[in-house]
Design a protein around this motif. Structure first.
Motif, PDB file in Angstrom:
ATOM      1  N   LYS A   1       0.839  -1.203   0.000  1.00  0.00           N
ATOM      2  CA  LYS A   1       0.000   0.000   0.000  1.00  0.00           C
ATOM      3  C   LYS A   1       0.871   1.250   0.000  1.00  0.00           C
ATOM      4  N   LEU A   2       1.954   1.213   0.773  1.00  0.00           N
ATOM      5  CA  LEU A   2       2.860   2.363   0.814  1.00  0.00           C
ATOM      6  C   LEU A   2       3.499   2.595  -0.546  1.00  0.00           C
ATOM      7  N   GLU A   3       3.931   1.532  -1.205  1.00  0.00           N
ATOM      8  CA  GLU A   3       4.545   1.673  -2.528  1.00  0.00           C
ATOM      9  C   GLU A   3       3.585   2.332  -3.516  1.00  0.00           C
ATOM     10  N   MET A   4       2.341   1.907  -3.535  1.00  0.00           N
ATOM     11  CA  MET A   4       1.356   2.478  -4.446  1.00  0.00           C
ATOM     12  C   MET A   4       1.094   3.956  -4.116  1.00  0.00           C
ATOM     13  N   ALA A   5       1.013   4.263  -2.822  1.00  0.00           N
ATOM     14  CA  ALA A   5       0.738   5.643  -2.422  1.00  0.00           C
ATOM     15  C   ALA A   5       1.894   6.567  -2.779  1.00  0.00           C
ATOM     16  N   VAL A   6       3.132   6.099  -2.562  1.00  0.00           N
ATOM     17  CA  VAL A   6       4.304   6.913  -2.899  1.00  0.00           C
ATOM     18  C   VAL A   6       4.342   7.208  -4.390  1.00  0.00           C
ATOM     19  N   LEU A   7       4.064   6.197  -5.207  1.00  0.00           N
ATOM     20  CA  LEU A   7       4.073   6.385  -6.657  1.00  0.00           C
ATOM     21  C   LEU A   7       3.029   7.426  -7.070  1.00  0.00           C
ATOM     22  N   LYS A   8       1.855   7.358  -6.477  1.00  0.00           N
ATOM     23  CA  LYS A   8       0.776   8.292  -6.802  1.00  0.00           C
ATOM     24  C   LYS A   8       1.132   9.715  -6.405  1.00  0.00           C
ATOM     25  N   VAL A   9       1.677   9.885  -5.197  1.00  0.00           N
ATOM     26  CA  VAL A   9       2.039  11.225  -4.711  1.00  0.00           C
ATOM     27  C   VAL A   9       3.185  11.816  -5.534  1.00  0.00           C
ATOM     28  N   LYS A  10       4.158  10.987  -5.893  1.00  0.00           N
ATOM     29  CA  LYS A  10       5.277  11.465  -6.721  1.00  0.00           C
ATOM     30  C   LYS A  10       4.779  12.052  -8.030  1.00  0.00           C
ATOM     31  N   GLN A  11       3.905  11.331  -8.678  1.00  0.00           N
ATOM     32  CA  GLN A  11       3.424  11.777  -9.985  1.00  0.00           C
ATOM     33  C   GLN A  11       2.534  13.010  -9.870  1.00  0.00           C
ATOM     34  N   LYS A  12       1.699  13.040  -8.847  1.00  0.00           N
ATOM     35  CA  LYS A  12       0.727  14.134  -8.708  1.00  0.00           C
ATOM     36  C   LYS A  12       1.382  15.429  -8.250  1.00  0.00           C
ATOM     37  N   HIS A  13       2.351  15.339  -7.335  1.00  0.00           N
ATOM     38  CA  HIS A  13       2.924  16.541  -6.729  1.00  0.00           C
ATOM     39  C   HIS A  13       4.356  16.832  -7.197  1.00  0.00           C
ATOM     40  N   LYS A  14       4.847  16.066  -8.153  1.00  0.00           N
ATOM     41  CA  LYS A  14       6.189  16.292  -8.729  1.00  0.00           C
ATOM     42  C   LYS A  14       7.277  16.275  -7.652  1.00  0.00           C
ATOM     43  N   ILE A  15       7.263  15.245  -6.829  1.00  0.00           N
ATOM     44  CA  ILE A  15       8.257  15.101  -5.767  1.00  0.00           C
ATOM     45  C   ILE A  15       9.229  13.988  -6.143  1.00  0.00           C
ATOM     46  N   ASN A  16      10.521  14.297  -6.097  1.00  0.00           N
ATOM     47  CA  ASN A  16      11.537  13.309  -6.468  1.00  0.00           C
ATOM     48  C   ASN A  16      11.948  12.488  -5.242  1.00  0.00           C
ATOM     49  N   CYS A  17      11.503  11.233  -5.196  1.00  0.00           N
ATOM     50  CA  CYS A  17      11.879  10.344  -4.108  1.00  0.00           C
ATOM     51  C   CYS A  17      11.555   8.913  -4.502  1.00  0.00           C
ATOM     52  N   SER A  18      12.164   7.961  -3.816  1.00  0.00           N
ATOM     53  CA  SER A  18      11.909   6.545  -4.052  1.00  0.00           C
ATOM     54  C   SER A  18      12.057   5.803  -2.736  1.00  0.00           C
ATOM     55  N   LEU A  19      11.207   4.788  -2.532  1.00  0.00           N
ATOM     56  CA  LEU A  19      11.351   3.948  -1.351  1.00  0.00           C
ATOM     57  C   LEU A  19      12.643   3.157  -1.454  1.00  0.00           C
ATOM     58  N   PHE A  20      13.331   3.049  -0.338  1.00  0.00           N
ATOM     59  CA  PHE A  20      14.638   2.391  -0.333  1.00  0.00           C
ATOM     60  C   PHE A  20      14.631   1.128   0.517  1.00  0.00           C
ATOM     61  N   GLY A  21      13.929   1.156   1.635  1.00  0.00           N
ATOM     62  CA  GLY A  21      13.905  -0.015   2.496  1.00  0.00           C
ATOM     63  C   GLY A  21      13.126   0.245   3.767  1.00  0.00           C
ATOM     64  N   LEU A  22      13.029  -0.790   4.581  1.00  0.00           N
ATOM     65  CA  LEU A  22      12.296  -0.727   5.836  1.00  0.00           C
ATOM     66  C   LEU A  22      13.199  -1.192   6.971  1.00  0.00           C
ATOM     67  N   VAL A  23      13.269  -0.373   8.007  1.00  0.00           N
ATOM     68  CA  VAL A  23      14.006  -0.756   9.204  1.00  0.00           C
ATOM     69  C   VAL A  23      12.958  -1.131  10.256  1.00  0.00           C
ATOM     70  N   ASP A  24      12.892  -2.415  10.591  1.00  0.00           N
ATOM     71  CA  ASP A  24      11.857  -2.926  11.477  1.00  0.00           C
ATOM     72  C   ASP A  24      12.500  -3.661  12.646  1.00  0.00           C
ATOM     73  N   GLU A  25      12.388  -3.067  13.866  1.00  0.00           N
ATOM     74  CA  GLU A  25      13.031  -3.661  15.041  1.00  0.00           C
ATOM     75  C   GLU A  25      14.536  -3.850  14.815  1.00  0.00           C
ATOM     76  N   LYS A  26      15.169  -2.844  14.177  1.00  0.00           N
ATOM     77  CA  LYS A  26      16.590  -2.824  13.866  1.00  0.00           C
ATOM     78  C   LYS A  26      16.990  -3.807  12.759  1.00  0.00           C
ATOM     79  N   ALA A  27      16.018  -4.544  12.229  1.00  0.00           N
ATOM     80  CA  ALA A  27      16.294  -5.420  11.083  1.00  0.00           C
ATOM     81  C   ALA A  27      16.121  -4.600   9.815  1.00  0.00           C
ATOM     82  N   ILE A  28      17.145  -4.590   8.966  1.00  0.00           N
ATOM     83  CA  ILE A  28      17.116  -3.788   7.741  1.00  0.00           C
ATOM     84  C   ILE A  28      16.626  -4.651   6.589  1.00  0.00           C
TER      85      ILE A  28
END
Length: 361
Positions: free
Chosen positions: A296-323
Protein backbone atom coordinates in the motif's frame (compact mmCIF):
# COMPACT_ATOMS: atom_id res chain seq x y z
CA UNK A 1 52.78 43.98 58.74
CA UNK A 2 54.73 40.74 58.40
CA UNK A 3 51.53 38.81 57.67
CA UNK A 4 50.57 41.34 55.01
CA UNK A 5 53.93 40.98 53.25
CA UNK A 6 53.72 37.18 53.39
CA UNK A 7 50.16 37.33 51.96
CA UNK A 8 51.30 39.62 49.14
CA UNK A 9 54.16 37.29 48.26
CA UNK A 10 51.86 34.27 48.18
CA UNK A 11 49.35 36.20 46.06
CA UNK A 12 52.10 37.29 43.71
CA UNK A 13 53.44 33.71 43.39
CA UNK A 14 49.96 32.24 42.80
CA UNK A 15 49.01 34.63 40.02
CA UNK A 16 52.33 34.44 38.23
CA UNK A 17 52.35 30.65 37.78
CA UNK A 18 50.45 30.81 34.47
CA UNK A 19 49.91 33.32 31.63
CA UNK A 20 46.30 33.77 32.73
CA UNK A 21 47.42 34.42 36.31
CA UNK A 22 49.96 36.97 35.11
CA UNK A 23 47.32 38.68 32.99
CA UNK A 24 44.90 38.88 35.94
CA UNK A 25 47.68 40.04 38.28
CA UNK A 26 48.86 42.77 35.91
CA UNK A 27 45.29 43.93 35.23
CA UNK A 28 44.63 44.22 38.96
CA UNK A 29 47.83 46.23 39.48
CA UNK A 30 46.96 48.63 36.65
CA UNK A 31 43.47 49.18 38.09
CA UNK A 32 44.86 49.74 41.61
CA UNK A 33 47.44 52.24 40.38
CA UNK A 34 44.79 54.04 38.35
CA UNK A 35 42.42 54.26 41.33
CA UNK A 36 45.27 55.46 43.56
CA UNK A 37 46.26 58.15 41.06
CA UNK A 38 42.68 59.37 40.62
CA UNK A 39 42.10 59.50 44.40
CA UNK A 40 45.36 61.38 45.16
CA UNK A 41 44.94 63.75 42.22
CA UNK A 42 41.43 64.65 43.38
CA UNK A 43 42.73 65.18 46.93
CA UNK A 44 45.71 67.40 46.10
CA UNK A 45 44.25 69.34 43.18
CA UNK A 46 40.76 69.79 44.59
CA UNK A 47 39.07 68.97 41.28
CA UNK A 48 36.03 66.76 40.66
CA UNK A 49 36.12 62.99 40.19
CA UNK A 50 35.32 63.28 36.50
CA UNK A 51 38.31 65.55 35.92
CA UNK A 52 40.54 63.28 38.01
CA UNK A 53 39.56 60.24 35.96
CA UNK A 54 40.14 62.18 32.76
CA UNK A 55 43.59 63.26 33.96
CA UNK A 56 44.37 59.69 35.03
CA UNK A 57 43.54 58.34 31.59
CA UNK A 58 45.67 61.01 29.88
CA UNK A 59 48.63 60.28 32.14
CA UNK A 60 48.46 56.47 32.00
CA UNK A 61 48.15 56.39 28.22
CA UNK A 62 50.83 59.12 27.74
CA UNK A 63 48.36 61.16 25.68
CA UNK A 64 48.88 64.18 27.93
CA UNK A 65 46.54 66.82 26.48
CA UNK A 66 47.65 69.16 29.27
CA UNK A 67 44.36 71.06 29.42
CA UNK A 68 44.41 70.89 33.26
CA UNK A 69 47.87 69.87 34.45
CA UNK A 70 48.74 69.38 38.11
CA UNK A 71 49.39 72.70 39.89
CA UNK A 72 50.16 71.66 43.45
CA UNK A 73 53.42 70.09 44.57
CA UNK A 74 51.61 67.00 45.82
CA UNK A 75 49.68 66.63 42.57
CA UNK A 76 52.84 66.91 40.51
CA UNK A 77 54.72 64.36 42.61
CA UNK A 78 51.81 61.92 42.37
CA UNK A 79 51.64 62.45 38.59
CA UNK A 80 55.36 61.85 38.18
CA UNK A 81 55.61 58.73 40.37
CA UNK A 82 52.38 56.92 39.59
CA UNK A 83 52.33 57.80 35.89
CA UNK A 84 55.81 56.32 35.49
CA UNK A 85 54.68 53.14 37.21
CA UNK A 86 51.42 53.13 35.25
CA UNK A 87 53.18 53.42 31.89
CA UNK A 88 55.43 50.50 32.83
CA UNK A 89 52.51 48.37 33.97
CA UNK A 90 50.51 49.20 30.84
CA UNK A 91 53.38 47.93 28.72
CA UNK A 92 53.51 44.76 30.78
CA UNK A 93 49.73 44.40 30.51
CA UNK A 94 49.75 44.46 26.71
CA UNK A 95 52.72 42.10 26.60
CA UNK A 96 50.99 39.70 29.01
CA UNK A 97 47.79 39.83 26.97
CA UNK A 98 49.69 38.75 23.84
CA UNK A 99 51.46 36.03 25.84
CA UNK A 100 48.12 34.71 27.06
CA UNK A 101 46.71 34.69 23.54
CA UNK A 102 49.65 32.60 22.35
CA UNK A 103 49.34 30.37 25.41
CA UNK A 104 45.62 29.86 24.78
CA UNK A 105 46.27 28.93 21.15
CA UNK A 106 49.01 26.54 22.26
CA UNK A 107 46.66 24.81 24.72
CA UNK A 108 44.04 24.37 22.01
CA UNK A 109 46.56 23.18 19.42
CA UNK A 110 48.07 20.59 21.77
CA UNK A 111 44.69 19.25 22.90
CA UNK A 112 44.83 20.51 26.48
CA UNK A 113 41.59 22.53 26.51
CA UNK A 114 38.02 21.32 27.08
CA UNK A 115 35.91 20.88 23.97
CA UNK A 116 33.69 23.99 23.52
CA UNK A 117 31.70 22.49 20.62
CA UNK A 118 28.02 21.67 21.14
CA UNK A 119 25.55 19.74 18.96
CA UNK A 120 28.40 18.47 16.81
CA UNK A 121 30.48 15.32 16.42
CA UNK A 122 33.08 13.72 18.67
CA UNK A 123 35.53 11.46 16.85
CA UNK A 124 37.73 8.96 18.70
CA UNK A 125 41.04 7.91 17.07
CA UNK A 126 42.23 10.16 14.25
CA UNK A 127 41.73 8.18 11.00
CA UNK A 128 44.47 9.90 8.98
CA UNK A 129 44.57 13.12 6.98
CA UNK A 130 42.83 11.85 3.84
CA UNK A 131 39.88 10.18 5.58
CA UNK A 132 39.47 12.99 8.09
CA UNK A 133 39.41 15.64 5.37
CA UNK A 134 36.87 13.66 3.36
CA UNK A 135 34.69 13.22 6.43
CA UNK A 136 34.85 16.94 7.21
CA UNK A 137 33.98 17.94 3.64
CA UNK A 138 31.02 15.54 3.47
CA UNK A 139 29.62 16.61 6.85
CA UNK A 140 29.81 20.28 6.03
CA UNK A 141 28.04 19.87 2.73
CA UNK A 142 24.86 19.13 4.66
CA UNK A 143 25.73 20.84 7.96
CA UNK A 144 27.66 23.99 7.15
CA UNK A 145 30.11 24.93 9.89
CA UNK A 146 29.26 21.93 12.08
CA UNK A 147 31.75 21.35 14.90
CA UNK A 148 33.94 18.29 15.22
CA UNK A 149 36.20 17.29 18.11
CA UNK A 150 38.99 14.73 17.65
CA UNK A 151 40.06 12.67 20.68
CA UNK A 152 43.36 10.83 20.29
CA UNK A 153 46.24 9.95 22.59
CA UNK A 154 48.76 9.22 19.81
CA UNK A 155 48.32 12.49 17.93
CA UNK A 156 50.40 15.48 19.01
CA UNK A 157 48.14 17.99 17.27
CA UNK A 158 45.80 18.31 14.31
CA UNK A 159 47.41 19.12 10.94
CA UNK A 160 48.30 22.78 10.63
CA UNK A 161 45.65 23.45 7.94
CA UNK A 162 42.96 22.96 10.60
CA UNK A 163 44.43 25.24 13.29
CA UNK A 164 42.44 28.31 12.24
CA UNK A 165 39.11 26.47 11.98
CA UNK A 166 37.09 27.54 15.07
CA UNK A 167 34.69 24.61 14.63
CA UNK A 168 37.45 22.00 14.98
CA UNK A 169 38.86 20.94 18.32
CA UNK A 170 41.42 18.44 19.56
CA UNK A 171 41.59 16.58 22.87
CA UNK A 172 44.72 14.63 23.74
CA UNK A 173 43.97 11.98 26.33
CA UNK A 174 43.71 8.29 27.04
CA UNK A 175 40.34 6.66 26.40
CA UNK A 176 40.84 4.74 29.65
CA UNK A 177 40.79 8.00 31.61
CA UNK A 178 37.31 9.17 32.60
CA UNK A 179 38.45 12.79 32.47
CA UNK A 180 39.07 12.43 28.73
CA UNK A 181 35.35 11.87 28.15
CA UNK A 182 34.51 14.87 30.32
CA UNK A 183 37.03 17.09 28.50
CA UNK A 184 35.54 15.98 25.16
CA UNK A 185 32.14 17.28 26.31
CA UNK A 186 30.40 14.26 24.78
CA UNK A 187 27.06 14.82 26.49
CA UNK A 188 26.65 18.21 24.75
CA UNK A 189 27.10 16.73 21.27
CA UNK A 190 24.83 14.60 19.11
CA UNK A 191 27.05 11.88 17.62
CA UNK A 192 30.14 9.92 18.64
CA UNK A 193 32.18 8.18 15.91
CA UNK A 194 34.74 5.56 16.94
CA UNK A 195 37.49 4.68 14.45
CA UNK A 196 39.72 1.61 14.91
CA UNK A 197 43.10 2.26 16.45
CA UNK A 198 44.68 0.33 13.57
CA UNK A 199 42.65 0.18 10.35
CA UNK A 200 44.77 -2.72 9.06
CA UNK A 201 44.36 -5.03 12.05
CA UNK A 202 41.18 -6.99 12.80
CA UNK A 203 42.22 -7.21 16.44
CA UNK A 204 41.53 -3.47 16.70
CA UNK A 205 37.84 -4.35 16.78
CA UNK A 206 38.32 -5.57 20.36
CA UNK A 207 39.65 -2.16 21.44
CA UNK A 208 36.82 -0.51 19.52
CA UNK A 209 34.30 -2.61 21.45
CA UNK A 210 35.83 -1.51 24.76
CA UNK A 211 35.73 2.14 23.72
CA UNK A 212 32.12 1.90 22.51
CA UNK A 213 31.13 0.40 25.89
CA UNK A 214 32.93 3.20 27.77
CA UNK A 215 31.27 5.87 25.66
CA UNK A 216 27.86 4.28 26.24
CA UNK A 217 28.44 4.18 30.01
CA UNK A 218 29.42 7.83 30.00
CA UNK A 219 26.35 9.00 28.02
CA UNK A 220 23.83 6.52 29.41
CA UNK A 221 20.38 8.05 29.35
CA UNK A 222 21.32 10.70 26.78
CA UNK A 223 19.94 10.79 23.24
CA UNK A 224 23.35 10.57 21.60
CA UNK A 225 24.11 8.35 18.64
CA UNK A 226 27.21 6.12 18.59
CA UNK A 227 28.78 4.79 15.40
CA UNK A 228 31.91 2.69 14.93
CA UNK A 229 33.98 1.34 12.08
CA UNK A 230 34.47 -2.40 11.93
CA UNK A 231 37.67 -3.79 10.41
CA UNK A 232 36.55 -7.43 10.14
CA UNK A 233 32.84 -8.27 9.54
CA UNK A 234 33.42 -11.52 11.44
CA UNK A 235 33.76 -9.45 14.62
CA UNK A 236 30.28 -7.95 14.32
CA UNK A 237 29.00 -10.44 16.96
CA UNK A 238 30.86 -8.53 19.66
CA UNK A 239 28.62 -5.53 19.14
CA UNK A 240 25.25 -7.33 19.13
CA UNK A 241 24.25 -5.89 22.49
CA UNK A 242 25.76 -2.45 21.83
CA UNK A 243 23.74 0.69 21.19
CA UNK A 244 26.06 1.48 18.30
CA UNK A 245 25.80 1.30 14.51
CA UNK A 246 28.69 -0.42 12.76
CA UNK A 247 30.07 0.52 9.37
CA UNK A 248 32.55 -1.66 7.51
CA UNK A 249 35.93 -0.05 7.01
CA UNK A 250 36.46 -1.94 3.73
CA UNK A 251 33.49 -0.54 1.81
CA UNK A 252 35.78 -0.08 -1.18
CA UNK A 253 36.21 -3.88 -1.38
CA UNK A 254 32.45 -4.37 -1.30
CA UNK A 255 32.08 -1.76 -4.03
CA UNK A 256 34.68 -3.45 -6.24
CA UNK A 257 32.99 -6.85 -5.97
CA UNK A 258 29.57 -5.31 -6.62
CA UNK A 259 30.90 -3.50 -9.68
CA UNK A 260 32.24 -6.78 -11.03
CA UNK A 261 28.77 -8.28 -10.81
CA UNK A 262 26.75 -5.27 -11.93
CA UNK A 263 28.42 -2.46 -13.91
CA UNK A 264 27.70 1.08 -12.68
CA UNK A 265 26.10 -0.11 -9.44
CA UNK A 266 29.07 0.96 -7.32
CA UNK A 267 28.95 4.44 -8.85
CA UNK A 268 25.23 4.68 -8.14
CA UNK A 269 25.78 3.78 -4.49
CA UNK A 270 28.66 6.24 -4.27
CA UNK A 271 26.39 9.02 -5.48
CA UNK A 272 23.81 8.07 -2.86
CA UNK A 273 26.37 8.18 -0.07
CA UNK A 274 27.83 11.47 -1.26
CA UNK A 275 26.09 14.71 -0.33
CA UNK A 276 27.20 16.51 -3.49
CA UNK A 277 24.04 15.83 -5.52
CA UNK A 278 21.49 16.92 -2.93
CA UNK A 279 19.86 13.48 -2.98
CA UNK A 280 20.67 10.98 -0.23
CA UNK A 281 19.11 8.12 1.74
CA UNK A 282 16.80 9.53 4.41
CA UNK A 283 15.22 7.62 7.29
CA UNK A 284 11.85 8.75 8.62
CA UNK A 285 9.65 7.76 11.55
CA UNK A 286 6.10 6.96 10.36
CA UNK A 287 3.12 8.14 12.38
CA UNK A 288 0.09 8.56 10.16
CA UNK A 289 0.72 5.45 8.02
CA UNK A 290 1.28 3.04 10.91
CA UNK A 291 -0.75 -0.11 10.15
CA UNK A 292 -0.28 0.10 6.38
CA UNK A 293 1.40 -2.75 4.57
CA UNK A 294 4.43 -2.20 2.34
CA UNK A 295 2.50 -2.72 -0.91
CA UNK A 296 0.00 0.00 0.00
CA UNK A 297 2.86 2.36 0.81
CA UNK A 298 4.55 1.67 -2.53
CA UNK A 299 1.36 2.48 -4.45
CA UNK A 300 0.74 5.64 -2.42
CA UNK A 301 4.30 6.91 -2.90
CA UNK A 302 4.07 6.39 -6.66
CA UNK A 303 0.78 8.29 -6.80
CA UNK A 304 2.04 11.23 -4.71
CA UNK A 305 5.28 11.46 -6.72
CA UNK A 306 3.42 11.78 -9.99
CA UNK A 307 0.73 14.13 -8.71
CA UNK A 308 2.92 16.54 -6.73
CA UNK A 309 6.19 16.29 -8.73
CA UNK A 310 8.26 15.10 -5.77
CA UNK A 311 11.54 13.31 -6.47
CA UNK A 312 11.88 10.34 -4.11
CA UNK A 313 11.91 6.55 -4.05
CA UNK A 314 11.35 3.95 -1.35
CA UNK A 315 14.64 2.39 -0.33
CA UNK A 316 13.90 -0.01 2.50
CA UNK A 317 12.30 -0.73 5.84
CA UNK A 318 14.01 -0.76 9.20
CA UNK A 319 11.86 -2.93 11.48
CA UNK A 320 13.03 -3.66 15.04
CA UNK A 321 16.59 -2.82 13.87
CA UNK A 322 16.29 -5.42 11.08
CA UNK A 323 17.12 -3.79 7.74
CA UNK A 324 14.94 -4.97 4.85
CA UNK A 325 15.88 -3.62 1.43
CA UNK A 326 13.05 -5.44 -0.35
CA UNK A 327 10.35 -6.15 2.24
CA UNK A 328 7.40 -8.38 1.44
CA UNK A 329 4.32 -6.58 0.22
CA UNK A 330 2.31 -7.72 3.24
CA UNK A 331 4.91 -6.49 5.73
CA UNK A 332 3.05 -4.25 8.21
CA UNK A 333 4.49 -0.87 9.18
CA UNK A 334 4.48 -0.63 12.99
CA UNK A 335 5.28 2.00 15.61
CA UNK A 336 8.81 0.63 15.75
CA UNK A 337 9.33 0.80 11.99
CA UNK A 338 11.35 3.38 10.11
CA UNK A 339 10.99 4.20 6.43
CA UNK A 340 14.17 4.62 4.38
CA UNK A 341 13.84 6.65 1.20
CA UNK A 342 16.08 8.13 -1.46
CA UNK A 343 15.01 11.74 -1.45
CA UNK A 344 16.07 15.32 -1.93
CA UNK A 345 17.37 17.09 1.16
CA UNK A 346 14.41 19.47 0.98
CA UNK A 347 11.77 16.75 1.46
CA UNK A 348 9.66 17.30 4.61
CA UNK A 349 8.43 13.94 5.85
CA UNK A 350 5.46 15.19 7.88
CA UNK A 351 4.02 17.00 4.84
CA UNK A 352 4.80 14.06 2.55
CA UNK A 353 3.15 11.59 4.94
CA UNK A 354 0.03 13.78 5.07
CA UNK A 355 -0.14 13.71 1.26
CA UNK A 356 0.16 9.90 1.33
CA UNK A 357 -2.81 9.62 3.69
CA UNK A 358 -4.89 12.20 1.86
CA UNK A 359 -4.39 10.67 -1.59
CA UNK A 360 -5.06 7.17 -0.25
CA UNK A 361 -8.53 8.12 1.01
Amino acid sequence: MFNFIRFFRQYNRLFNESPLGRLVYTSVMVVLLFVLFVSLFEYYEGVGWEESIWQGWQTFTTVGYGNQPAETTGGRVVSMVISTMGIAFLGVLFSTAFDYRDYYRSLKRLGLMNNPIKNGYVLFNYPGDAMFNRLLVELRKVEAGVGLCVVDDRLEQLPEIYHKDPALHFIKGSVLDQQTFAHANITQNKTVIVFPGDMSSASSDGATKTLVDLVYRFIEGKNIRIMHLLVDPANAWMFDACQSTHIYSDLEILALVQECQDPYSARLVEQLLSNENGISPKTYQPKQIVGWDWAKLEMAVLKVKQKHKINCSLFGLVDEKAIRNCPDGDRIISDNSQISMIAENSLHWEEFESLLVKDAE
